[in-house]
Design an enzyme around this catalytic site. Structure first.
Site, mmCIF file in Angstrom:
data_model
loop_
_atom_site.group_PDB
_atom_site.id
_atom_site.type_symbol
_atom_site.label_atom_id
_atom_site.label_comp_id
_atom_site.label_asym_id
_atom_site.label_seq_id
_atom_site.Cartn_x
_atom_site.Cartn_y
_atom_site.Cartn_z
ATOM 1 N N HIS A 68 0.827 -1.210 0.000
ATOM 2 C CA HIS A 68 0.000 0.000 0.000
ATOM 3 C C HIS A 68 0.856 1.253 0.000
ATOM 4 O O HIS A 68 1.854 1.320 0.711
ATOM 5 C CB HIS A 68 -0.876 0.065 1.264
ATOM 6 N N PRO A 69 0.428 2.255 -0.758
ATOM 7 C CA PRO A 69 1.092 3.553 -0.617
ATOM 8 C C PRO A 69 0.620 4.222 0.674
ATOM 9 O O PRO A 69 -0.448 3.898 1.195
ATOM 10 C CB PRO A 69 0.604 4.337 -1.838
ATOM 11 N N GLU A 90 -9.499 3.896 -3.658
ATOM 12 C CA GLU A 90 -9.925 3.803 -2.263
ATOM 13 C C GLU A 90 -9.680 5.113 -1.517
ATOM 14 O O GLU A 90 -10.431 5.478 -0.618
ATOM 15 C CB GLU A 90 -9.193 2.643 -1.566
ATOM 16 N N PHE A 119 0.925 3.436 8.054
ATOM 17 C CA PHE A 119 -0.421 3.421 8.618
ATOM 18 C C PHE A 119 -1.365 2.771 7.612
ATOM 19 O O PHE A 119 -1.437 3.192 6.456
ATOM 20 C CB PHE A 119 -0.850 4.865 8.905
ATOM 21 N N ALA A 123 -9.591 3.041 3.691
ATOM 22 C CA ALA A 123 -9.873 4.449 3.412
ATOM 23 C C ALA A 123 -11.115 4.679 2.572
ATOM 24 O O ALA A 123 -11.559 5.822 2.431
ATOM 25 C CB ALA A 123 -8.667 5.080 2.715
#
Length: 169
Positions: A68-69, A90, A119, A123
């Site tokens: 994930h970014p 997202e 984190f 989202a």
């Protein structure tokens, strides 16, 4: 049967794992799910995914997190092109102005210093202010509880992506 699932059920294990990998980011998850085929329907797929995810170790979870970014960014440590496209979608509601980007970047930096990873939050549908509030709240967690929360958020993301994948063709 869902046509995407029907086609996926007959792929060789390696191809099936490679195709499903963007839904989670953990190679162990993808390989285990591919090895459990044939999978009858969406409910069985989602249930199998959950069971596999919850049985994985921390290093497998970390591999998924690394796909994930950071919130507000477009790249990741390791991610497929499909995974990055989904991450962008997202986070679309959380598209932010420059001041909010800086605030999120600083909060992400503090989170990473505290917990040693990016984190992770599901989202979808959340604004940048909501995400920032969640991040700030989770900063109060101890390391073990935060790992479980990050894993739960990843589980939710995976469920959404599996549904998206099933609708893809």
């Amino acid at each position: 049967m869902n046509p995407v699932l029907a086609r996926w059920n007959v792929l060789d294990v390696e191809s099936a794992a490679r195709e499903i990998l963007p839904c989670c980011g953990s190679q162990a998850w993808a390989e285990t799910l591919a090895a459990r085929r044939p999978i009858a329907d969406e409910a069985a797929l989602l249930d199998s995914s959950n069971n596999i995810w919850l049985a994985l170790g921390e290093s497998d979870w970390q591999q998924a997190f690394d796909s994930h970014p950071r919130i507000g960014q477009l790249h990741a440590v390791q991610a497929t092109a499909q995974s990055l496209r989904w991450s962008s979608e997202e986070q679309s509601k959380a598209s932010v102005d420059e001041a909010a980007k800086l605030t999120l970047a600083e909060a992400n930096r503090r989170y990473e210093q505290r917990f040693g990873r990016i984190f992770i939050v599901c989202a979808t549908g959340k604004t940048s202010a909501e995400i920032l509030g969640i991040l700030e709240s989770r900063m109060n967690n101890d390391a073990a509880n935060e790992l479980r929360e990050a894993a739960e958020q990843q589980r939710q993301i995976t469920q959404l992506r599996l549904r998206r994948w099933l609708e893809s063709n």
